[in-house]
Motif scaffolding. Structure first.
Motif, PDB file in Angstrom:
ATOM      1  N   SER A 236       0.814  -1.222   0.000  1.00 38.96           N
ATOM      2  CA  SER A 236       0.000   0.000   0.000  1.00 38.96           C
ATOM      3  C   SER A 236       0.842   1.264   0.000  1.00 38.96           C
ATOM      4  N   HIS A 237       2.054   1.180   0.571  1.00 41.42           N
ATOM      5  CA  HIS A 237       2.882   2.382   0.621  1.00 41.42           C
ATOM      6  C   HIS A 237       3.354   2.818  -0.761  1.00 41.42           C
TER       7      HIS A 237
ATOM      8  N   LYS B 146       0.193   5.111  -1.977  1.00 37.05           N
ATOM      9  CA  LYS B 146      -0.228   6.263  -1.189  1.00 37.05           C
ATOM     10  C   LYS B 146       0.966   7.194  -0.998  1.00 37.05           C
ATOM     11  N   TRP B 147       0.940   8.330  -1.633  1.00 43.45           N
ATOM     12  CA  TRP B 147       2.008   9.320  -1.520  1.00 43.45           C
ATOM     13  C   TRP B 147       1.512  10.515  -0.705  1.00 43.45           C
TER      14      TRP B 147
ATOM     15  N   ASP C 212      -0.077  13.502  -2.618  1.00 42.29           N
ATOM     16  CA  ASP C 212      -1.443  13.444  -3.142  1.00 42.29           C
ATOM     17  C   ASP C 212      -2.395  14.338  -2.361  1.00 42.29           C
ATOM     18  N   ASP C 213      -2.080  14.612  -1.103  1.00 38.75           N
ATOM     19  CA  ASP C 213      -2.968  15.415  -0.254  1.00 38.75           C
ATOM     20  C   ASP C 213      -2.646  16.908  -0.326  1.00 38.75           C
TER      21      ASP C 213
ATOM     22  N   SER D 239       7.618   9.191  -1.705  1.00 44.68           N
ATOM     23  CA  SER D 239       7.788   7.776  -1.330  1.00 44.68           C
ATOM     24  C   SER D 239       8.798   7.083  -2.231  1.00 44.68           C
TER      25      SER D 239
END
Length: 359
Positions: free
Chosen positions: A132-133, A136-137, A140-141, A212
């Motif tokens: 999952s890592h 998910k960066w 992105d937020d 990441s």
């Protein structure tokens, strides 16, 4: 500095969670090693020497227990316990002939014990790995303005190779220009300006961490004398390494005993020489997480199956050779390239220090 016998026993107990370790081995048990008996010379009769030999006697008893259970014990658990024996041996730091000889003989018995371990049957079931890592960066937020700014900073390092001082200056100038643009275009939007600028780090390492990019690795200590590797030991969420090399470089040679860490008194945190191992499962997961790359990796297998009976006039890579065209898959019936709905990957092992030309 002298340590208490109880402290030494605690070290040994932590290495063998499945065994109860006594301060003194059973009286009825005969020693495997006569050389493990405490020395009688005046120069070696001190408290540290007695503690070291008592600890070695306990280690010997554990080896005896493992030998008795080697035929029925789980192979994986047996390997874990043998590694615990080796860790306990490394923790015996006394450097005198009798202790060194005893440690060498116990290490030899560990080698024999490992040679008796029967490998477990190969398990062909899929391996679960949390990737999952890779999807998910942190970036992105972030706002689009901050994302573009961080992308410019990352490109300057990874693609353009901009120097350290120049890239730090570039990152600072991006923040400054954005602040001036906000003041010029939207002077009333102070909250929006602060929200965007606070997302842009002050340093390049902090900027890169949002993508990441760092893989999962383990840093091994490498002996500068014999190149033996040592995995870090985790204690209370802190990692350390053995201070001395316990490898025997050649049959019949003495223990290497070279120093492995820069400052043994500082928790043995920093090895003199290191090897960074990239976890293989994480490496494959990173490849499969990249958009469209999975299809690219599947094409060689599909192309080989389609053109199996058509010998190519031009050999482009190893997929056009005879070996992979006849190499069987896990079921030993279908070809490896006949992957079905699976992914079949071929890896090569490379050694970069060996000159194959011999010149």
């Amino acid at each position: 500095m002298q340590t208490s016998p109880q402290g030494d026993m605690d070290v040994l107990t932590s290495a063998f969670p499945d065994f109860i370790i006594c301060d003194v081995p059973p009286v009825a048990a005969t020693n495997i090693l006569k050389s493990c008996a405490p020395p009688s010379s005046d120069c070696e009769t001190n408290n540290c020497m007695v503690k070291a030999h008592k600890l070695l006697d306990s280690i010997e008893e554990q080896i005896r227990t493992l030998m008795r259970s080697s035929s029925t014990a789980c192979s994986q658990q047996l390997c874990t316990n043998v590694e615990g024996v080796r860790r306990a041996l490394r923790d015996v730091k006394r450097q005198v002939d009798s202790v060194t000889t005893c440690k060498r003989e116990l290490a030899r018995l560990c080698d024999e014990l490992e040679g008796c371990i029967i490998p477990e049957e190969e398990d062909n079931d899929p391996i679960d790995y949390d990737s999952s890592h890779h999807f998910k960066w942190l970036i992105d937020d972030y706002d689009e303005t901050a994302q573009v700014s961080l992308l410019i900073a990352a490109t300057s390092v990874l693609v353009l190779g901009v120097g350290c001082r120049a890239r730090e200056f570039l990152l600072q100038m991006i923040s400054l220009v954005l602040g001036l643009v906000f003041d010029l275009v939207a002077p009333w939007a102070d909250t929006l300006c602060e929200h965007t600028l606070v997302q842009i780090p002050k340093t390049i390492p902090a900027a890169l961490s949002h993508f990441s990019l760092e893989p999962h690795t383990t840093v091994y200590a490498v002996c500068p004398a014999c190149s033996c590797t040592y995995k870090p030991q985790a204690e209370m969420e802190k990692y350390s390494y053995p201070t001395l090399c316990t490898n025997v470089p050649r049959p019949g040679a003495d223990v290497c005993n070279a120093t492995l860490v820069k400052d043994p008194e500082d928790g043995a945190k920093y090895p003199i020489k290191s090897f960074i191992y990239h976890h293989f499962h994480d490496y494959v997961a990173a490849l499969l997480a990249r958009p469209r790359l999975e299809n690219v990796m599947d094409k060689p297998c599909d192309r080989l199956v389609e053109n199996l009976h058509c010998q190519p006039s031009l050999f482009r890579d190893i997929w056009d050779g005879d070996f992979l065209q006849t190499f069987k898959g896990p079921d030993d019936e279908k070809l490896f390239a006949d992957r079905g709905d699976e992914g079949r990957l071929i890896f090569s092992l490379n050694i970069d220090f060996f000159n194959i030309e011999g010149n």
